[in-house]
Design a protein around this motif. Structure first.
Motif, short mmCIF file in Angstrom:
data_model
loop_
_atom_site.label_atom_id
_atom_site.label_comp_id
_atom_site.label_asym_id
_atom_site.label_seq_id
_atom_site.Cartn_x
_atom_site.Cartn_y
_atom_site.Cartn_z
N ASP A 133 0.84 -1.20 0.00
CA ASP A 133 0.00 0.00 0.00
C ASP A 133 0.88 1.25 0.00
N PRO A 134 0.49 2.28 -0.72
CA PRO A 134 1.27 3.53 -0.69
C PRO A 134 1.15 4.21 0.67
N MET A 135 2.23 4.84 1.10
CA MET A 135 2.23 5.58 2.35
C MET A 135 1.94 7.05 2.08
N VAL A 136 1.24 7.69 3.03
CA VAL A 136 0.94 9.11 2.92
C VAL A 136 1.27 9.78 4.25
N ALA A 137 1.37 11.09 4.22
CA ALA A 137 1.75 11.84 5.41
C ALA A 137 0.78 11.61 6.57
N ALA A 138 -0.49 11.38 6.24
CA ALA A 138 -1.49 11.16 7.29
C ALA A 138 -1.18 9.94 8.14
N ASP A 139 -0.43 8.97 7.60
CA ASP A 139 -0.05 7.78 8.38
C ASP A 139 0.84 8.16 9.55
N PHE A 140 1.70 9.14 9.33
CA PHE A 140 2.60 9.59 10.39
C PHE A 140 1.86 10.46 11.41
N VAL A 141 0.95 11.28 10.92
CA VAL A 141 0.13 12.07 11.83
C VAL A 141 -0.70 11.14 12.71
N ALA A 152 -0.06 18.38 14.81
CA ALA A 152 0.48 17.36 13.91
C ALA A 152 -0.48 17.30 12.72
N THR A 153 -0.03 17.77 11.58
CA THR A 153 -0.92 17.85 10.43
C THR A 153 -0.23 17.36 9.15
N ALA A 154 -1.05 17.06 8.16
CA ALA A 154 -0.56 16.64 6.84
C ALA A 154 -1.24 17.52 5.80
N PRO A 155 -0.63 18.64 5.43
CA PRO A 155 -1.25 19.54 4.44
C PRO A 155 -1.39 18.88 3.07
N ASP A 156 -0.57 17.88 2.79
CA ASP A 156 -0.71 17.09 1.57
C ASP A 156 -0.12 15.71 1.84
N ASP A 157 -0.15 14.82 0.86
CA ASP A 157 0.28 13.43 1.07
C ASP A 157 1.78 13.28 1.29
N LYS A 158 2.54 14.32 0.98
CA LYS A 158 4.00 14.20 1.06
C LYS A 158 4.61 15.06 2.18
N THR A 159 3.78 15.75 2.96
CA THR A 159 4.31 16.71 3.93
C THR A 159 3.70 16.49 5.31
N VAL A 160 4.56 16.41 6.32
CA VAL A 160 4.14 16.33 7.72
C VAL A 160 4.63 17.60 8.42
N VAL A 161 3.73 18.25 9.13
CA VAL A 161 4.08 19.47 9.85
C VAL A 161 3.82 19.25 11.34
N LEU A 162 4.84 19.46 12.15
CA LEU A 162 4.71 19.38 13.60
C LEU A 162 4.92 20.77 14.17
N THR A 163 3.96 21.22 14.97
CA THR A 163 4.04 22.53 15.62
C THR A 163 4.20 22.31 17.11
N LEU A 164 5.17 23.00 17.71
CA LEU A 164 5.50 22.79 19.12
C LEU A 164 4.98 23.94 19.99
N GLU A 165 4.89 23.64 21.29
CA GLU A 165 4.49 24.66 22.26
C GLU A 165 5.64 25.63 22.54
N TYR A 166 6.86 25.10 22.51
CA TYR A 166 8.05 25.91 22.72
C TYR A 166 9.21 25.26 21.96
N PRO A 167 10.27 25.99 21.69
CA PRO A 167 11.37 25.44 20.88
C PRO A 167 12.00 24.20 21.52
N MET A 168 12.37 23.25 20.68
CA MET A 168 13.04 22.04 21.14
C MET A 168 14.15 21.72 20.15
N PRO A 169 15.36 22.25 20.38
CA PRO A 169 16.46 22.06 19.43
C PRO A 169 16.84 20.59 19.23
#
Length: 536
Positions: A104-112, A156-173
């Protein structure tokens, strides 16, 4: 129908034989037999609580990033990523053509989905705090606490099938170190739903993964068999065809199997055999300090342990150097801080007894117990839980012998197999625990986060000042000097409460056959099988 004449048939046969000779015999299957220690408690990435299980899970599931044999973050399922200027937004770009083990093909939503599953309070992941406190996903804590029910509000979002975006509460280097962890592993929705909204690793045909290997067989209390995943994006460079993780509860038995040629590597070796193995098999014995530590945990609301004088007396009654050099003899290092930090600019907190002589240490311990009402006429009685491995048993017995000899403390030991010990640990219904923790990256924060009230639910300790300091440190993460200063204050505050008593930094003592290539010693742990090969 046409027939070849005899001469043509003979010529065709010669060509066929010649072709076979030129092609040569098929390459032999490359099998790696790895000793594993106790049976894995689960292979479910989001539900796993143990450190060793992650070795198998890392072979089965590939997160956005992975750690190379030296423990450095590298691209995994994500080919690249970037971070926003404020350090709050991390954007990951998936590789082209990613597939699950069933094709099966993988998409960004699988990681979200994997991130949301770790945070979902209905799932009850014991490591949800990795995504609320360690890697602070925006609104992750509110979602995990049940205060927020809309998963789309989690960072934790997937704006499209190839992109995962994680947004944090505060910076974490240090986020790249955490993003290889099993809590962020992707989830294959069809197999998850087919198994009743869980990952059924007991039935390989129902267990779909995306790593270099897929599950072929799971035999409880015996072995876990993985085979190369033909749909893995880098399958062409994976050398080992089959990996067998053998359950080896007893290190002595594991060593015998290794010496007999049944195992290519061990999970550990018996402490009493280390000197002999150093002399006889120096090229096979791998020894290196890890990000693991051994410590005692006290439940501060458990009877006599509610008195800090009792907790402190017990800590003062332990001779860490003698324990490591004369009793354990496993190459571990005495520990007087609660963090292992590879950055020398960080100044950790230290336990008070770090600079005390044995005489002063024991004198104060006896005085504290007497003040708390304990002595020859009323000895302190405690129960200790812990794993039943030979090393753990030797450690606990060494500590309790010191307590009995120096302080007259009576102890009852409840040592069990790892799975049962973890189950007891997470009930919180115990007094003293022979505990352990493996850091996920070489910075103090990974240890200090685990002790927060919002962290591991097994501990009943909560200190408002400690929580306040950790929040302040997180808020200053972009200023390294200030960040380290406040973290050091938090560590000292925690140590001063004598609820968590550091004992030792663990050293990996592993045997690896010289024909196993690619094994890199690093503080993170054992390397993934995809980096290894066999050259005999």
């Amino acid at each position: 129908m046409k027939f070849l004449n005899k001469r043509a048939a003979a010529f065709a046969l010669c060509l066929a034989v010649s072709g076979m000779a030129l092609a040569g015999p098929a390459a032999a299957e490359m099998v790696l037999n790895r000793g594993f220690g106790s049976a894995p408690s689960t292979l479910d990435p989001q539900m796993n609580q143990g450190a060793r299980e992650n070795y198998i899970i890392a072979d089965l599931f590939e997160a956005l990033l992975v750690l190379d044999p030296q423990g450095n973050p590298q691209p995994g399922a994500a080919k690249s990523w970037e971070t926003s200027a404020d350090g709050l937004t991390w954007t990951f770009h998936l590789r082209d053509g990613l597939k699950w083990s069933n094709g099966d093909p993988m998409v960004a939503a699988d990681f979200v989905r994997g991130v949301i599953r770790s945070l979902d309070p209905a799932i009850g992941s014991a490591h949800a705090y990795y995504l609320t406190a360690v890697l602070p996903i925006k609104n992750g804590k509110q979602f995990n606490d049940g205060k927020l029910t809309d998963a789309s509000q989690v960072g934790a979002t997937a704006p499209d099938d190839k992109t995962v975006v994680l947004t944090l509460e505060y910076p974490m280097p240090d986020a790249p170190y955490i993003l290889d962890f099993h809590t962020t592993a992707p989830v294959h929705l069809p197999s998850y739903q087919a198994a009743g909204n869980k990952l059924d690793y007991t039935r390989p045909e129902m267990f779909v993964s995306n790593g270099a290997y897929m599950l072929k067989d799971y035999v409880p209390q015996s072995k876990v068999v993985l085979v190369k995943n033909p749909n893995y994006w880098d399958a062409a460079n994976v050398k080992i065809d089959t990996v067998v993780y053998h359950v080896t509860e007893d290190t002595s038995t594991e060593l015998k199997r290794y010496l007999a040629g049944e195992l290519d590597s061990t999970m550990a070796v018996p402490a009493e055999q280390i000197d002999k193995l150093k002399a006889e098999r120096p090229q096979e014995l791998h020894q290196n300090p890890t990000l693991g530590m051994k410590y005692l945990s006290f439940q501060p609301d458990a009877g006599p342990l509610s008195d800090i004088r009792v907790r402190k007396a017990l800590a003062l009654g332990i001779d860490r150097d003698f324990l490591q050099e004369r009793i354990e003899k496993a190459g571990n290092l005495p520990m007087y801080t609660f963090s292992i930090n590879q950055d020398s600019s960080y100044k950790p907190g230290k336990v008070q007894e770090a600079g005390m002589s044995k005489e002063d240490r024991l004198a104060e311990a006896k005085s504290l117990l007497a003040e708390a009402g304990y002595g020859p006429d009323k000895p302190l009685e405690l129960e200790i839980i812990g794993p039943s491995s030979a090393a753990s048993k030797r450690r606990v017995e060494g500590i309790t012998a010191m307590w009995k000899q120096n302080l007259g403390v009576r102890t009852k030991l409840d040592l069990t197999e790892v799975k049962t010990w973890l189950e007891k640990l997470h009930t919180g219904d115990w007094q003293v625990c022979m505990d352990s923790y493996g850091g996920d990256y070489p910075q103090a924060k990974t240890w200090l986060d685990a002790l927060r009230y919002t962290g591991t639910p097994s501990y009943h300790w909560k200190d408002d000042e400690y929580e306040k300091l950790m929040d302040q440190a997180n808020a200053t993460a972009s200023d390294k000097a200030k960040f380290y200063q406040i973290l050091g204050q938090a560590e000292q505050r925690m140590l001063d409460q004598y609820v968590f008593i550091p004992i030792a930094v663990t050293t990996d003592n592993i045997l690896v056959q010289t024909y196993v290539k690619g094994w890199g010693d690093n503080p993170i742990g054992h390397p993934m099988s995809k980096y290894l090969s066999i050259e005999k």
